[in-house]
Scaffold this motif. Structure first.
Motif, PDB file in Angstrom:
ATOM      1  N   SER A 134       0.120  17.960   6.209  1.00  0.00           N
ATOM      2  CA  SER A 134      -0.727  17.288   7.187  1.00  0.00           C
ATOM      3  C   SER A 134      -0.051  16.006   7.646  1.00  0.00           C
ATOM      4  CB  SER A 134      -2.089  16.968   6.564  1.00  0.00           C
ATOM      5  OG  SER A 134      -1.954  15.960   5.578  1.00  0.00           O
ATOM      6  N   ALA A 135      -0.594  15.390   8.658  1.00  0.00           N
ATOM      7  CA  ALA A 135      -0.008  14.176   9.221  1.00  0.00           C
ATOM      8  C   ALA A 135       0.061  13.045   8.206  1.00  0.00           C
ATOM      9  CB  ALA A 135      -0.795  13.737  10.450  1.00  0.00           C
ATOM     10  N   THR A 136      -0.845  13.042   7.236  1.00  0.00           N
ATOM     11  CA  THR A 136      -0.887  11.960   6.243  1.00  0.00           C
ATOM     12  C   THR A 136      -0.574  12.445   4.830  1.00  0.00           C
ATOM     13  OG1 THR A 136      -3.269  12.250   5.876  1.00  0.00           O
ATOM     14  CG2 THR A 136      -2.607  10.705   7.602  1.00  0.00           C
ATOM     15  N   TRP A 140       6.897  11.228   4.182  1.00  0.00           N
ATOM     16  CA  TRP A 140       7.201  10.354   5.320  1.00  0.00           C
ATOM     17  C   TRP A 140       6.067   9.343   5.511  1.00  0.00           C
ATOM     18  CZ3 TRP A 140      11.233   9.461   8.578  1.00  0.00           C
ATOM     19  CH2 TRP A 140      10.987   8.881   9.826  1.00  0.00           C
ATOM     20  N   TYR A 141       4.848   9.848   5.565  1.00  0.00           N
ATOM     21  CA  TYR A 141       3.685   8.979   5.752  1.00  0.00           C
ATOM     22  C   TYR A 141       3.487   8.071   4.548  1.00  0.00           C
ATOM     23  CZ  TYR A 141      -1.134   7.464   6.398  1.00  0.00           C
ATOM     24  OH  TYR A 141      -2.272   6.695   6.523  1.00  0.00           O
ATOM     25  N   ASN A 168      11.294  13.065   7.434  1.00  0.00           N
ATOM     26  CA  ASN A 168      10.125  13.231   8.287  1.00  0.00           C
ATOM     27  C   ASN A 168       9.569  14.642   8.155  1.00  0.00           C
ATOM     28  OD1 ASN A 168       8.109  13.103  10.144  1.00  0.00           O
ATOM     29  ND2 ASN A 168       9.372  12.295  11.808  1.00  0.00           N
ATOM     30  N   SER A 200       6.468  15.255   8.364  1.00  0.00           N
ATOM     31  CA  SER A 200       5.274  15.363   9.204  1.00  0.00           C
ATOM     32  C   SER A 200       5.515  16.222  10.438  1.00  0.00           C
ATOM     33  CB  SER A 200       4.788  13.973   9.634  1.00  0.00           C
ATOM     34  OG  SER A 200       5.686  13.373  10.541  1.00  0.00           O
TER      35      SER A 200
END
Length: 339
Positions: free
Chosen positions: A241-243, A247-248, A228, A230
């Motif tokens: 970044s979140a994406t 993980w994403y 993870n 993120s």
């Protein structure tokens, strides 16, 4: 009596010479390769234009079994690392820390000791930019060139049945995706694709090719390892970044594949694990409650071994993913090729 002793001695010498001859005949010395001082392995290094160095490491002549196929692991280096650092070695406080964070050389030796179905050849792929994403951006024909690299290495072992693993760490995943860019269908000789925290570039178009490839043979295996990232912090700031992290992208890949294959899910305090096709698809996601950077930790804690042995009878044999290093005895003492 002297005649009998002389005859017995002669017979013993003949038997000894015969044994030596048989041992010599069992050795497989690869043309063009030299013998490394590290575990007697056979090595070959050459340049591939533009700006790529290819270092091949094969089992020693005594270990290389010419009756077995050759399993070629194309390992694309992570961003910022050299081949010597990726291979790894025993380190001192004066050494660059990069020599102690992957140990792909020692993990390869561990795998060789635990498998007997093939000759494992590891191929280290490095470029002058030390980044496959940067190299790809500078090469309009990147997909064609990477396909030619794979073909060049396979041709070195043309006398043998060969299979290929596409793998690598970090930005090395771009090598795999660039290879997929160059083919309409993943070739039958590619038997394993292993993303070792390296699938940053995943898009649905790759998923379509992977689905067809997985359906084409029950020998084809997909291994995905990520953590993870993120939530990981460096100086109290997110590292991706979140994406933008693995993980994403790994969850995105699993979601796409779940439309084609039935998955089981296992979850505990440490991992989320997804399996399909009798574990021929294995997606291991490491949780990160402490918000640490585990990018290379996943590799050094038997990550390469896991990516190579998932869905085989040797998975978890003598090691555990994210456990203690299982390969310590196989770490070489230096990065020199001469001592």
């Amino acid at each position: 009596m002297k005649g009998k002793l002389r005859s017995h001695t002669l017979f013993t010498c003949l038997v000894f010479l015969l044994v030596l001859s048989n041992l010599s005949a069992q050795e497989t010395k690869l043309t063009g390769f030299t013998i490394s001082p590290h575990f007697g392995e056979q090595v070959l290094t050459f340049g591939f234009d533009p700006e790529v160095s290819i270092h091949i490491n094969a089992p020693s002549p005594e270990q290389f079994d010419k009756a077995l196929p050759v399993h070629i692991a194309m390992f694309a280096l992570p961003n910022g690392n050299t081949t010597a650092q990726t291979i790894g070695k025993l380190t001192t406080p004066e050494d660059d820390w990069h020599f102690d964070i992957q140990h792909i050389g020692a993990q390869t030796r561990f795998i060789r000791q635990h498998t007997d179905a093939y000759n494992l050849v590891i191929v280290y792929l490095e470029n002058t930019q030390k980044s496959w994403p940067v190299w790809k951006a500078s090469q309009p024909k990147h997909a064609q060139l990477i396909g030619e690299m794979v073909d060049t290495v396979r041709n070195i072992f043309h006398e043998y049945e060969t299979t290929v693993v596409l793998t690598g760490h970090s930005g090395g995943g771009r090598f795999t995706f660039s290879y997929l860019d160059g083919v309409s269908e993943i070739p039958t000789y590619v038997k394993r694709i292993s993303f070792l925290d390296s699938n940053y570039g995943y898009e649905e178009a790759y998923g379509k090719k992977i689905v067809r490839w997985l359906n084409a043979s029950d020998e084809n295996v997909l291994s995905v390892i990520a953590y993870n990232d993120s939530v990981a912090l460096y100086n109290n700031k997110p590292i991706v970044s979140a994406t933008g992290g693995t993980w994403y992208r790994s969850k995105m890949m699993q979601q796409y594949l779940s439309a084609h294959f039935s998955f089981s899910k296992e979850e505990d305090d440490e991992f989320i694990r997804y399996y399909a096709l009798d574990k021929r698809i294995e997606i291991l996601l490491k949780k990160n409650p402490k918000r640490e950077i585990l990018h290379t930790v996943q590799v050094e804690r038997n990550g390469f071994i896991q990516g190579m042995l998932s869905a085989t009878k040797h998975e978890e044999d003598g090691y555990s993913y994210f456990g203690e290093r299982a390969y310590t005895e196989w770490i070489q003492h230096s990065n020199s090729q001469t001592n």
